[in-house]
Design a protein around this motif. Sequence first.
Motif, PDB file in Angstrom:
ATOM      1  N   LYS A   3      25.338 -60.095 -95.801  1.00  0.00           N
ATOM      2  CA  LYS A   3      25.653 -58.677 -95.580  1.00  0.00           C
ATOM      3  C   LYS A   3      25.154 -57.828 -96.738  1.00  0.00           C
ATOM      4  O   LYS A   3      24.619 -56.723 -96.537  1.00  0.00           O
ATOM      5  CB  LYS A   3      27.169 -58.518 -95.415  1.00  0.00           C
ATOM      6  N   PHE A   4      25.304 -58.332 -97.952  1.00  0.00           N
ATOM      7  CA  PHE A   4      24.866 -57.586 -99.130  1.00  0.00           C
ATOM      8  C   PHE A   4      23.353 -57.374 -99.114  1.00  0.00           C
ATOM      9  O   PHE A   4      22.860 -56.257 -99.336  1.00  0.00           O
ATOM     10  CB  PHE A   4      25.284 -58.327-100.401  1.00  0.00           C
ATOM     11  N   THR A   7      22.299 -54.908 -96.359  1.00  0.00           N
ATOM     12  CA  THR A   7      22.629 -53.530 -96.744  1.00  0.00           C
ATOM     13  C   THR A   7      21.699 -53.035 -97.836  1.00  0.00           C
ATOM     14  O   THR A   7      21.282 -51.863 -97.833  1.00  0.00           O
ATOM     15  CB  THR A   7      24.085 -53.454 -97.218  1.00  0.00           C
ATOM     16  N   PHE A 270      25.942 -48.733 -98.465  1.00  0.00           N
ATOM     17  CA  PHE A 270      26.957 -49.650 -98.981  1.00  0.00           C
ATOM     18  C   PHE A 270      28.360 -49.140 -98.655  1.00  0.00           C
ATOM     19  O   PHE A 270      29.265 -49.917 -98.346  1.00  0.00           O
ATOM     20  CB  PHE A 270      26.799 -49.857-100.492  1.00  0.00           C
ATOM     21  N   ALA A 273      28.971 -49.937 -95.073  1.00  0.00           N
ATOM     22  CA  ALA A 273      29.109 -51.368 -94.806  1.00  0.00           C
ATOM     23  C   ALA A 273      30.428 -51.938 -95.324  1.00  0.00           C
ATOM     24  O   ALA A 273      31.035 -52.794 -94.675  1.00  0.00           O
ATOM     25  CB  ALA A 273      27.936 -52.119 -95.428  1.00  0.00           C
ATOM     26  N   TYR A 274      30.886 -51.448 -96.476  1.00  0.00           N
ATOM     27  CA  TYR A 274      32.037 -52.081 -97.123  1.00  0.00           C
ATOM     28  C   TYR A 274      33.309 -51.229 -97.078  1.00  0.00           C
ATOM     29  O   TYR A 274      34.394 -51.737 -97.363  1.00  0.00           O
ATOM     30  CB  TYR A 274      31.709 -52.409 -98.578  1.00  0.00           C
TER      31      TYR A 274
END
Length: 308
Positions: A3-4, A7, A270, A273-274
Amino acid sequence: MTKFLQTLMDGTAVGSLYALIALGYTMVYGILRFINFAHSDVFMLGAWFSYEVAKIMGWTGQDQSHPVWASAFVIVAVMVACGTLGFVIERGAYRPLRSAPRINVLITAIGVSLFLENSGQLPFLLGTQPQRMPTLMPEHALFAVAGVSVRAVDLLVIGISFALMALLEWIIYGTKLGLAMRAVSYDTKVAALMGIPVDRVISMTFVVGSALAAAAGFLYATKYPGINQPAHPTWVLLGLKAFVAAVVGGIGNLRGAMAGGLMIGLVELFGAAYLSPHLRDVYVFTLLILVLLFRPEGLLGKATIEKV
């Protein structure tokens, strides 16, 4: 990690587009000390012109069967078209107001923006219906890293954006035109006394900035094929985010605009996403407020000292 990395790649791609648009804002501000609010509409027209050029050439399919040089042809065509438009805007709307109060120029910039948005909706121009950009760049995955499929279109968007930013860097710091632009940005009157054609330099500034916005429009339409109608709020919001990028990096500073664009893209993606995808715009403008509070001149900008 997957995921990181995903992104990070998406944020870099989006941030590079913001940086291309922000460069036009910061170049005009660096020389004329005003914000060209019509710049976001040049970006919008870059996306729409890309679609129109592809349609004229008969490249309307989504099957990636177009010539390998199709994307290069389209991006050069739209950069020339929007560069010409930038010249016309400066020559017809801004140059007559060169000695007018700042508020007059600001109102004119807003008027030009509204004119481009609404005239673009005329049936014999762009119309009011959204369109889908043809697939001119390969979309297949090239390789995978930690479970993340790296698509060719993402690498091309990032690569072309950084190549154009490097080209602009060379123009500004390695050519006579760039030297003239820097001289005019310091003092217009002294530059004129030294024999620099100030009007021509300012026109070229608009041409270069508009061409970069057109390239960003093409790359945006390639990465996100759905093209909204010319007056859709999405274009205004994208232009505002690019303006935020220029302010965050230091308005008037080219490298600051590049860094600010990348930072805005990473913060937006980011955060979505987070934290929450519904607040992605909030993250961008929160960063703007923090920068204005603690470093008003921007991350790479310099504080202006005025004598009283």
